[in-house]
Design a protein around this motif. Sequence first.
Motif, PDB file in Angstrom:
ATOM      1  N   UNK A 243       0.815  -1.219   0.000  1.00 47.44           N
ATOM      2  CA  UNK A 243       0.000   0.000   0.000  1.00 47.44           C
ATOM      3  C   UNK A 243       0.843   1.261   0.000  1.00 47.44           C
ATOM      4  N   UNK A 244       1.850   1.303   0.864  1.00 45.07           N
ATOM      5  CA  UNK A 244       2.616   2.535   1.003  1.00 45.07           C
ATOM      6  C   UNK A 244       3.722   2.662  -0.046  1.00 45.07           C
ATOM      7  N   UNK A 245       3.779   1.717  -0.973  1.00 45.41           N
ATOM      8  CA  UNK A 245       4.787   1.759  -2.045  1.00 45.41           C
ATOM      9  C   UNK A 245       4.176   2.177  -3.379  1.00 45.41           C
ATOM     10  N   UNK A 246       2.974   2.727  -3.348  1.00 41.04           N
ATOM     11  CA  UNK A 246       2.335   3.156  -4.588  1.00 41.04           C
ATOM     12  C   UNK A 246       1.463   4.366  -4.392  1.00 41.04           C
ATOM     13  N   UNK A 247       1.325   5.182  -5.438  1.00 38.48           N
ATOM     14  CA  UNK A 247       0.420   6.333  -5.421  1.00 38.48           C
ATOM     15  C   UNK A 247      -0.393   6.343  -6.713  1.00 38.48           C
ATOM     16  N   UNK A 248      -1.521   7.011  -6.649  1.00 40.69           N
ATOM     17  CA  UNK A 248      -2.364   7.222  -7.827  1.00 40.69           C
ATOM     18  C   UNK A 248      -2.341   8.705  -8.143  1.00 40.69           C
ATOM     19  N   UNK A 249      -2.044   9.039  -9.382  1.00 44.75           N
ATOM     20  CA  UNK A 249      -1.940  10.431  -9.808  1.00 44.75           C
ATOM     21  C   UNK A 249      -3.062  10.770 -10.781  1.00 44.75           C
ATOM     22  N   UNK A 250      -3.705  11.885 -10.532  1.00 47.85           N
ATOM     23  CA  UNK A 250      -4.771  12.361 -11.417  1.00 47.85           C
ATOM     24  C   UNK A 250      -4.690  13.886 -11.490  1.00 47.85           C
ATOM     25  N   UNK A 251      -5.024  14.434 -12.636  1.00 45.58           N
ATOM     26  CA  UNK A 251      -4.873  15.873 -12.887  1.00 45.58           C
ATOM     27  C   UNK A 251      -6.213  16.594 -12.764  1.00 45.58           C
ATOM     28  N   UNK A 252      -6.190  17.792 -12.173  1.00 45.73           N
ATOM     29  CA  UNK A 252      -7.398  18.605 -12.073  1.00 45.73           C
ATOM     30  C   UNK A 252      -7.725  19.180 -13.448  1.00 45.73           C
TER      31      UNK A 252
ATOM     32  N   UNK B 152     -11.366   2.567  -6.632  1.00 46.69           N
ATOM     33  CA  UNK B 152     -12.615   2.593  -5.865  1.00 46.69           C
ATOM     34  C   UNK B 152     -12.359   2.813  -4.379  1.00 46.69           C
ATOM     35  N   UNK B 153     -11.254   2.284  -3.857  1.00 48.47           N
ATOM     36  CA  UNK B 153     -11.004   2.354  -2.416  1.00 48.47           C
ATOM     37  C   UNK B 153     -10.848   3.786  -1.918  1.00 48.47           C
ATOM     38  N   UNK B 154     -10.394   4.701  -2.787  1.00 45.14           N
ATOM     39  CA  UNK B 154     -10.176   6.076  -2.316  1.00 45.14           C
ATOM     40  C   UNK B 154     -11.491   6.836  -2.183  1.00 45.14           C
ATOM     41  N   UNK B 155     -12.542   6.356  -2.818  1.00 43.12           N
ATOM     42  CA  UNK B 155     -13.848   7.010  -2.697  1.00 43.12           C
ATOM     43  C   UNK B 155     -14.544   6.497  -1.449  1.00 43.12           C
TER      44      UNK B 155
ATOM     45  N   UNK C  95     -17.193   8.361   6.700  1.00 41.92           N
ATOM     46  CA  UNK C  95     -16.888   9.172   5.524  1.00 41.92           C
ATOM     47  C   UNK C  95     -15.553   9.893   5.708  1.00 41.92           C
ATOM     48  N   UNK C  96     -14.481   9.130   5.786  1.00 41.92           N
ATOM     49  CA  UNK C  96     -13.150   9.701   5.947  1.00 41.92           C
ATOM     50  C   UNK C  96     -12.482   9.874   4.591  1.00 41.92           C
ATOM     51  N   UNK C  97     -11.694  10.927   4.463  1.00 39.83           N
ATOM     52  CA  UNK C  97     -10.950  11.148   3.233  1.00 39.83           C
ATOM     53  C   UNK C  97      -9.659  10.326   3.244  1.00 39.83           C
ATOM     54  N   UNK C  98      -9.336   9.770   2.091  1.00 39.57           N
ATOM     55  CA  UNK C  98      -8.075   9.060   1.907  1.00 39.57           C
ATOM     56  C   UNK C  98      -6.925  10.065   2.053  1.00 39.57           C
ATOM     57  N   UNK C  99      -5.734   9.612   2.432  1.00 36.47           N
ATOM     58  CA  UNK C  99      -4.589  10.539   2.474  1.00 36.47           C
ATOM     59  C   UNK C  99      -4.241  11.010   1.066  1.00 36.47           C
ATOM     60  N   UNK C 100      -4.147  12.309   0.882  1.00 37.18           N
ATOM     61  CA  UNK C 100      -3.876  12.869  -0.444  1.00 37.18           C
ATOM     62  C   UNK C 100      -3.170  14.211  -0.300  1.00 37.18           C
TER      63      UNK C 100
ATOM     64  N   UNK D 106      -0.743   5.935  -0.440  1.00 41.68           N
ATOM     65  CA  UNK D 106      -1.037   4.591   0.078  1.00 41.68           C
ATOM     66  C   UNK D 106      -1.948   3.819  -0.884  1.00 41.68           C
ATOM     67  N   UNK D 107      -1.581   3.844  -2.145  1.00 37.70           N
ATOM     68  CA  UNK D 107      -2.440   3.278  -3.186  1.00 37.70           C
ATOM     69  C   UNK D 107      -1.817   2.082  -3.899  1.00 37.70           C
ATOM     70  N   UNK D 108      -0.776   1.502  -3.314  1.00 33.26           N
ATOM     71  CA  UNK D 108      -0.125   0.367  -3.972  1.00 33.26           C
ATOM     72  C   UNK D 108      -0.917  -0.923  -3.900  1.00 33.26           C
ATOM     73  N   UNK D 109      -1.896  -0.994  -2.988  1.00 32.78           N
ATOM     74  CA  UNK D 109      -2.710  -2.204  -2.835  1.00 32.78           C
ATOM     75  C   UNK D 109      -4.187  -1.857  -2.924  1.00 32.78           C
TER      76      UNK D 109
END
Length: 436
Positions: free
Chosen positions: A276-285, A307-310, A317-322, A369-372
Motif C-alpha cells: 500500500x505505502x509503495x504506490x500512489x495514484x496520480x490524477x490531474x485537475x 474505488x477504495x479512495x472514494x 466518511x473519511x478522506x483518503x490521504x492525499x 497509500x495506493x499500492x494495494x
Amino acid sequence: MLENDFTLLEKANRYGTPMYVYDGDALKEHYEHITSWLHQTAEVFFSFKSNGNVSIASLLRSFGAGIEVASEGELFMAIKAGYSPQQIIFSGPGKQKEEIDTAVQHEIYCIIAESKEELTYIAESAKRQDKQVSVGIRINPESIESRAKIKMGGVPSPFGIDESKLNDVFDLFQKYDHSLLFKGIHMYLGTQVLDETSLLSSFEYTLNTAVRIKNEYGRTCQMVDLGGGFGIPYFQHETPLHAERLFQHVADLIRSYETELEFPRFIIEMGRFLLAECGVYLTTIQYVKESKGQPFLIADGGMHHHQAMTFRGRLLRNNYPMRLIKHSSNTADVVKQSIVGPLCTPEDLIGRQVELPQGEVGDLLCIEKSGAYGLSYSPTLFLGHSSPLELLLFEGNDYVVRDRGTPEDLLLKQNRSFFRQRRGEDETDRASTRND
C-alpha cells in the motif's frame, strides 16, 4: 521517491494521467525489513488479489516471496511471473471445478479447501488425473476475539470450514487417502487489523489448533498458514503497527511452537501491508467550479480506477490521504474543497471538504497509500473510460508495467455477430422496400 513532488510531477508530464506509480526500491527495502524481523522459517506469501500486476508479482518473487492466488486467472499470471508450483497456494471459498482441475494439474504446493464439498471435488479431480494433491484446510474458529476492520473468521462466514466440523473433514482425508495429502491449516480472521495483541492472539490460536489436530487426529501439519491481516493507517485517527516489534513477537511465537509441531513451513500472507505505502495514484485537475457556494475540483481519474479512495462501501466518511502538487510556483491559501472524478455518479467522490491549497486546472492530485487494492479492486469498465497507465520505478529506471488503455479495449471479447447480422437484415429490408 514517492514523497518527492518534483519527481511525481515530472512522471505525470512525461506519461500523462491518470496513472499509478510504484516505488520498487521502497518495496524491496520494506520486504527485506519484514523478513529480517521474522523467524527464519516463516515465509512471506504475496496476496495477488491486492495488486494484479504481473510485473509487481515478478518483482516480489525475485525478492523471495511466495504467492497466494484466488482464481485460475491469478494462477495463470503467477506462473507467467515465474513462480514455481512450490511457491503457490490457492485459496478462495468459491473455486470453480475447472479452476480446481487446473490447480491439480499444475501440482501447486497447496490448495486451501474451504468446504467439505470442495474437498470432495479436489479428491475426485486428483483421482481422475492420477495424482495425489496437497491440500490445506481453512478453519473458521469457534470463538476468538478479532479487531479486524473486515471480519472473515470467528463469525458465520463463507470462508473456511467451521472448527466444529473437523471430524467430518478428517474422515474425508481418510476416505480419499490415495488422492489427498493433508498439508496443513490456514486461518485468516480478517483484514486491516491495527491491533498488535489481536494479531498475536489470532496467530497463537492457529498454532494451538495445529497442535490439537496433531494430538486428536494424528495429523501433523507440514504447513501452517497464519494468514495475515496486517493493517496500515489510512485515516488520522488510526495508529500504525510497530512492525519491528510485532514481527519479532511473531518470530518468538513461532519459535515456541516449532519443535512441538515438528518444524512445519510457516506462511504469512501479505498484500496491503507489503504494497500500500509503495504506490500512489496520480490524477490531474481538469476543471474548477463552484456550486451553491461550494468549490469543486474535477479530476481526470476517479472511482473506476481507484474505488477504495472514494467513499463507496465505507461506514465512515473519511478522506483518503492525499496531497495537491501545484503545477506552478504560485502560492495558494489552504481551503476546504471537494474533489470528484469524471464519472456520472455522485459516488465518484475522491475527497469531501479536503483541506488543501486552492486547486487550479493542471494541478496534480496525489492519492497516497495506493499500492494495494487500487486498480485490482475497481470497476474499470464503468462508463467506458480507458484504464490507467502503471509505472514502476526501480533501480533508477522507469518501467511501464501496464500501458494506458484505449477505447478499442472496450470491444475486447465482445461478439459483434449479432450487430453485423442485424445490420445486414436492415439493409436487405431497406432494399426490398425501395424495390416495392
